[in-house]
Design a protein around this motif. Sequence first.
Motif, PDB file in Angstrom:
ATOM      1  N   UNK A  15       0.306  -1.424  -0.094  1.00  0.00           N
ATOM      2  CA  UNK A  15      -0.141   0.197  -0.059  1.00  0.00           C
ATOM      3  C   UNK A  15       1.004   1.469  -0.075  1.00  0.00           C
ATOM      4  N   UNK A  16       0.210   2.492  -0.228  1.00  0.00           N
ATOM      5  CA  UNK A  16       1.266   3.343  -0.234  1.00  0.00           C
ATOM      6  C   UNK A  16       0.496   4.422   1.061  1.00  0.00           C
ATOM      7  N   UNK A  17       1.132   5.090   1.568  1.00  0.00           N
ATOM      8  CA  UNK A  17       0.921   5.278   2.999  1.00  0.00           C
ATOM      9  C   UNK A  17       0.708   6.953   3.421  1.00  0.00           C
ATOM     10  N   UNK A  18      -0.259   8.022   4.102  1.00  0.00           N
ATOM     11  CA  UNK A  18       0.107   8.487   3.629  1.00  0.00           C
ATOM     12  C   UNK A  18      -0.008   8.809   5.740  1.00  0.00           C
ATOM     13  N   UNK A  19      -0.064   8.032   6.395  1.00  0.00           N
ATOM     14  CA  UNK A  19       0.580   8.544   7.577  1.00  0.00           C
ATOM     15  C   UNK A  19      -0.420   7.586   8.468  1.00  0.00           C
ATOM     16  N   UNK A  20       0.028   7.559   9.282  1.00  0.00           N
ATOM     17  CA  UNK A  20       0.004   6.851  10.664  1.00  0.00           C
ATOM     18  C   UNK A  20      -0.856   7.257  11.324  1.00  0.00           C
ATOM     19  N   UNK A  21      -2.062   6.322  11.942  1.00  0.00           N
ATOM     20  CA  UNK A  21      -2.214   7.489  13.404  1.00  0.00           C
ATOM     21  C   UNK A  21      -3.730   6.362  13.953  1.00  0.00           C
ATOM     22  N   UNK A  22      -4.154   6.909  15.182  1.00  0.00           N
ATOM     23  CA  UNK A  22      -5.544   6.275  15.408  1.00  0.00           C
ATOM     24  C   UNK A  22      -6.793   6.537  15.196  1.00  0.00           C
ATOM     25  N   UNK A  23      -8.032   5.911  15.044  1.00  0.00           N
ATOM     26  CA  UNK A  23      -7.536   4.307  15.192  1.00  0.00           C
ATOM     27  C   UNK A  23      -7.223   3.062  13.854  1.00  0.00           C
ATOM     28  N   UNK A  24      -6.855   3.671  12.736  1.00  0.00           N
ATOM     29  CA  UNK A  24      -6.633   2.795  11.708  1.00  0.00           C
ATOM     30  C   UNK A  24      -5.227   3.513  11.211  1.00  0.00           C
ATOM     31  N   UNK A  25      -5.637   3.423   9.527  1.00  0.00           N
ATOM     32  CA  UNK A  25      -4.397   3.199   8.640  1.00  0.00           C
ATOM     33  C   UNK A  25      -4.727   4.469   7.848  1.00  0.00           C
ATOM     34  N   UNK A  26      -4.053   5.098   7.308  1.00  0.00           N
ATOM     35  CA  UNK A  26      -4.405   6.061   6.049  1.00  0.00           C
ATOM     36  C   UNK A  26      -3.675   6.149   5.517  1.00  0.00           C
ATOM     37  N   UNK A  27      -4.317   5.788   4.346  1.00  0.00           N
ATOM     38  CA  UNK A  27      -3.915   4.761   2.846  1.00  0.00           C
ATOM     39  C   UNK A  27      -4.452   5.401   1.749  1.00  0.00           C
ATOM     40  N   UNK A  28      -2.907   6.483   0.870  1.00  0.00           N
ATOM     41  CA  UNK A  28      -3.675   6.952  -0.383  1.00  0.00           C
ATOM     42  C   UNK A  28      -4.388   5.994  -1.764  1.00  0.00           C
ATOM     43  N   UNK A  29      -3.659   5.016  -1.607  1.00  0.00           N
ATOM     44  CA  UNK A  29      -3.884   4.207  -2.830  1.00  0.00           C
ATOM     45  C   UNK A  29      -5.200   2.901  -2.032  1.00  0.00           C
ATOM     46  N   UNK A  30      -6.075   1.993  -3.404  1.00  0.00           N
ATOM     47  CA  UNK A  30      -6.624   1.110  -1.930  1.00  0.00           C
ATOM     48  C   UNK A  30      -6.042   0.423  -3.884  1.00  0.00           C
ATOM     49  N   UNK A  31      -6.181  -1.370  -3.759  1.00  0.00           N
ATOM     50  CA  UNK A  31      -6.074  -2.377  -4.394  1.00  0.00           C
ATOM     51  C   UNK A  31      -7.695  -2.392  -5.013  1.00  0.00           C
ATOM     52  N   UNK A  32      -8.679  -2.422  -4.120  1.00  0.00           N
ATOM     53  CA  UNK A  32     -10.356  -2.963  -5.072  1.00  0.00           C
ATOM     54  C   UNK A  32     -10.247  -1.309  -5.414  1.00  0.00           C
ATOM     55  N   UNK A  33      -9.991  -0.653  -5.731  1.00  0.00           N
ATOM     56  CA  UNK A  33     -10.823   1.243  -5.604  1.00  0.00           C
ATOM     57  C   UNK A  33     -10.645   2.207  -4.787  1.00  0.00           C
ATOM     58  N   UNK A  34     -11.672   2.993  -4.297  1.00  0.00           N
ATOM     59  CA  UNK A  34     -11.556   3.752  -3.550  1.00  0.00           C
ATOM     60  C   UNK A  34     -12.757   4.206  -2.801  1.00  0.00           C
ATOM     61  N   UNK A  35     -12.315   4.524  -1.581  1.00  0.00           N
ATOM     62  CA  UNK A  35     -13.657   5.054  -0.443  1.00  0.00           C
ATOM     63  C   UNK A  35     -14.696   5.683  -1.348  1.00  0.00           C
ATOM     64  N   UNK A  36     -15.362   5.424  -1.365  1.00  0.00           N
ATOM     65  CA  UNK A  36     -16.288   6.237  -1.676  1.00  0.00           C
ATOM     66  C   UNK A  36     -17.381   7.521  -1.877  1.00  0.00           C
ATOM     67  N   UNK A  37     -18.372   8.404  -2.103  1.00  0.00           N
ATOM     68  CA  UNK A  37     -18.440   9.524  -1.851  1.00  0.00           C
ATOM     69  C   UNK A  37     -20.197   9.509  -0.837  1.00  0.00           C
ATOM     70  N   UNK A  38     -19.759   9.384   0.577  1.00  0.00           N
ATOM     71  CA  UNK A  38     -21.141   9.198   1.239  1.00  0.00           C
ATOM     72  C   UNK A  38     -22.763  10.468   0.198  1.00  0.00           C
ATOM     73  N   UNK A  39     -22.409  11.316  -0.164  1.00  0.00           N
ATOM     74  CA  UNK A  39     -22.922  12.545  -0.907  1.00  0.00           C
ATOM     75  C   UNK A  39     -24.056  11.601  -2.435  1.00  0.00           C
ATOM     76  N   UNK A  40     -22.864  10.516  -2.959  1.00  0.00           N
ATOM     77  CA  UNK A  40     -23.648  10.367  -4.359  1.00  0.00           C
ATOM     78  C   UNK A  40     -24.127   9.384  -3.866  1.00  0.00           C
ATOM     79  N   UNK A  41     -25.523   8.923  -5.005  1.00  0.00           N
ATOM     80  CA  UNK A  41     -25.995   7.483  -5.041  1.00  0.00           C
ATOM     81  C   UNK A  41     -25.262   6.115  -4.755  1.00  0.00           C
TER      82      UNK A  41
END
Length: 155
Positions: A15-41
Amino acid sequence: MRTIAIFGLALLPTFAWAATGDPGHKHKTFSAGTPGDPSKPARTVEVTMREADGSMRFAPDRIEVKRGEQIRFALKNAGTQDHEFMLATKEENVTHGKLMERFPEMEHDDPNGKRLAPQTSSDIIWKFTKNGTFEFACLIPGHYQAGMHGLIMVK
């Protein structure tokens, strides 16, 4: 905090990492796509986690999506133990699972993964931007081996 930092270093090639932190990890990229936009269907896919008869399962354990589709995974832990939903490639989940064996107290609250206590619910919104076969899995030690994994086919 140390566990998270060690986890981040162990998977640097994956993974490409932006930073580590609590409670999880902050990713720049993901193999399966991208985090979604809650404002979109998003299409909602309910995923239940449970144990029964010596096995652990997701229901459903196979999901088909279209490339570019946004999915809201409505996660429910109907079991009596903690469970996780981690979305990645099978290879990434196997590597991550080995690290979880060394650090079983590691918990996830990431864009692509959540740990749920028994009888709780949560959501993950995900946009599938790449074709391929991906996996969702519970990486708590012993759970994957007991059958707790499933496939996502993106076409």
